[in-house]
Design a protein around this motif. Sequence first.
Motif, short mmCIF file in Angstrom:
data_model
loop_
_atom_site.label_atom_id
_atom_site.label_comp_id
_atom_site.label_asym_id
_atom_site.label_seq_id
_atom_site.Cartn_x
_atom_site.Cartn_y
_atom_site.Cartn_z
N VAL A 168 -6.97 17.27 -4.43
CA VAL A 168 -5.50 16.83 -4.69
C VAL A 168 -5.28 15.94 -4.00
CG1 VAL A 168 -3.16 17.64 -3.95
CG2 VAL A 168 -4.86 19.57 -4.86
N ALA A 169 -4.52 14.89 -4.81
CA ALA A 169 -3.85 13.73 -4.28
C ALA A 169 -2.48 13.68 -4.01
CB ALA A 169 -4.20 12.45 -5.24
N ILE A 170 -2.13 13.24 -2.89
CA ILE A 170 -0.87 12.93 -2.47
C ILE A 170 -0.68 11.30 -2.39
CG2 ILE A 170 1.03 12.93 -0.57
CD1 ILE A 170 -0.87 15.35 0.26
N MET A 171 0.50 10.75 -3.28
CA MET A 171 0.60 9.49 -3.58
C MET A 171 2.06 9.02 -3.21
SD MET A 171 -1.33 8.88 -7.12
CE MET A 171 -3.11 9.06 -7.34
N PHE A 221 -10.35 4.74 -0.59
CA PHE A 221 -10.69 3.42 -1.38
C PHE A 221 -10.49 2.13 -0.77
CE2 PHE A 221 -9.73 7.22 -4.46
CZ PHE A 221 -11.06 7.41 -4.56
N ALA A 222 -9.73 2.29 0.38
CA ALA A 222 -8.96 1.02 1.10
C ALA A 222 -10.03 -0.09 1.34
CB ALA A 222 -8.10 1.19 2.08
N ASP A 249 -4.60 4.50 -4.88
CA ASP A 249 -5.28 4.05 -5.81
C ASP A 249 -5.14 4.87 -7.19
OD1 ASP A 249 -7.69 3.62 -7.61
OD2 ASP A 249 -8.09 1.98 -6.36
N ILE A 250 -4.45 4.66 -8.04
CA ILE A 250 -3.93 5.42 -8.98
C ILE A 250 -5.04 5.72 -9.95
CG2 ILE A 250 -2.46 5.44 -11.20
CD1 ILE A 250 -0.91 6.17 -9.25
N VAL A 256 7.33 7.89 -11.35
CA VAL A 256 6.10 8.02 -11.63
C VAL A 256 5.50 6.75 -12.50
CG1 VAL A 256 4.31 9.15 -13.00
CG2 VAL A 256 5.86 10.28 -11.35
N HIS A 257 6.13 6.31 -13.51
CA HIS A 257 6.04 5.00 -14.38
C HIS A 257 5.91 3.89 -13.59
CE1 HIS A 257 6.46 2.18 -17.38
NE2 HIS A 257 5.88 3.20 -18.33
N GLN A 258 6.83 3.71 -12.66
CA GLN A 258 6.62 2.46 -11.84
C GLN A 258 5.58 2.34 -11.15
OE1 GLN A 258 10.00 1.97 -9.02
NE2 GLN A 258 9.33 0.02 -8.59
N PHE A 259 5.10 3.61 -10.57
CA PHE A 259 4.20 3.58 -9.65
C PHE A 259 2.82 3.44 -10.30
CE2 PHE A 259 1.14 5.14 -6.44
CZ PHE A 259 1.69 4.89 -5.14
N VAL A 260 2.73 4.08 -11.46
CA VAL A 260 1.33 4.32 -12.18
C VAL A 260 1.14 2.84 -12.69
CG1 VAL A 260 0.19 5.13 -14.31
CG2 VAL A 260 1.44 6.43 -12.56
#
Length: 277
Positions: free
Chosen positions: A44-47, A179-180, A211-212, A247-251
């Motif tokens: 599970v990812a937390i973004m 991933f940094a 990292d999307i 979500v759209h802005q972030f992705v």
Amino acid sequence: MPPVPVPSSQHADPLVRLHGVRFAYGEREVLRGIDLAVGKGQVVAIMGGSGCGKTTLLRLIGGQLKASSGVVEVGGENVAGLSAARLYELRRRMGMLFQFGALFTDMTVFDNVAFPLREHTDLDADLIRDLVLMKLNAVGLRGAHALKPAELSGGMARRVALARAVALDPMLILYDEPFAGLDPISLGVIGQLIRKLNDALGASSVMVTHDIHESLEIVDYVYFVSEGRIVAQGTPDEIRASRDPFVHQFVHAEADGPVPFHYPAPPVASLIEETPR
């Protein structure tokens, strides 16, 4: 204690559950009622943006911090209610990959991976040697066992840190920005290792990341955090198809949107008039 609700799209038997979790550093409230669940066997990812409380969530799950209110459960246990001895016992069943790896610089690769085995088990030296070489082999670095961290590339160091994180075959693995700072090849390698090791161990993983694209290839579920709240959640396919503005802005890495480009300010004309010449 009332049962903690689980999102319908998540696993029916979660390993980690947070319900109504609030947390503040002093008077600054960082989390404002978080509900999330991590199913057994899931990644599970937390973004979310920097400073939104993602790493704080990892610290709450690991018991480093206690929520101001709400419930944090791991393996069916209320983390905040555990004694120190029981908390340490629970932590031995968790692995942690810190941002940039955090290897012990004066130890060899072998000794870095052996460290949790020596600290938390009574295994003899021969068995520890075999286990360490198995973990290093799993990340492709058996041949680097005698090197020091300064002799490793960034991607190699991250793989050593991953081998150390899974040394005790944890039930839960926590990743803080895994991933940094990695080049595209190393990033892809780490992403695939996270997925493969999670599945091989039958573990669950919680990954804080920006990292999307790599994350959506390997995770089962995503939570987006903004201003201390879960503002969106879904499977990778649901996230890709989402029309939610945040979500759209972030992705799509857009400069302006729900997270504005401009810091709040009065109109430019009024600033010009007010600015001393």
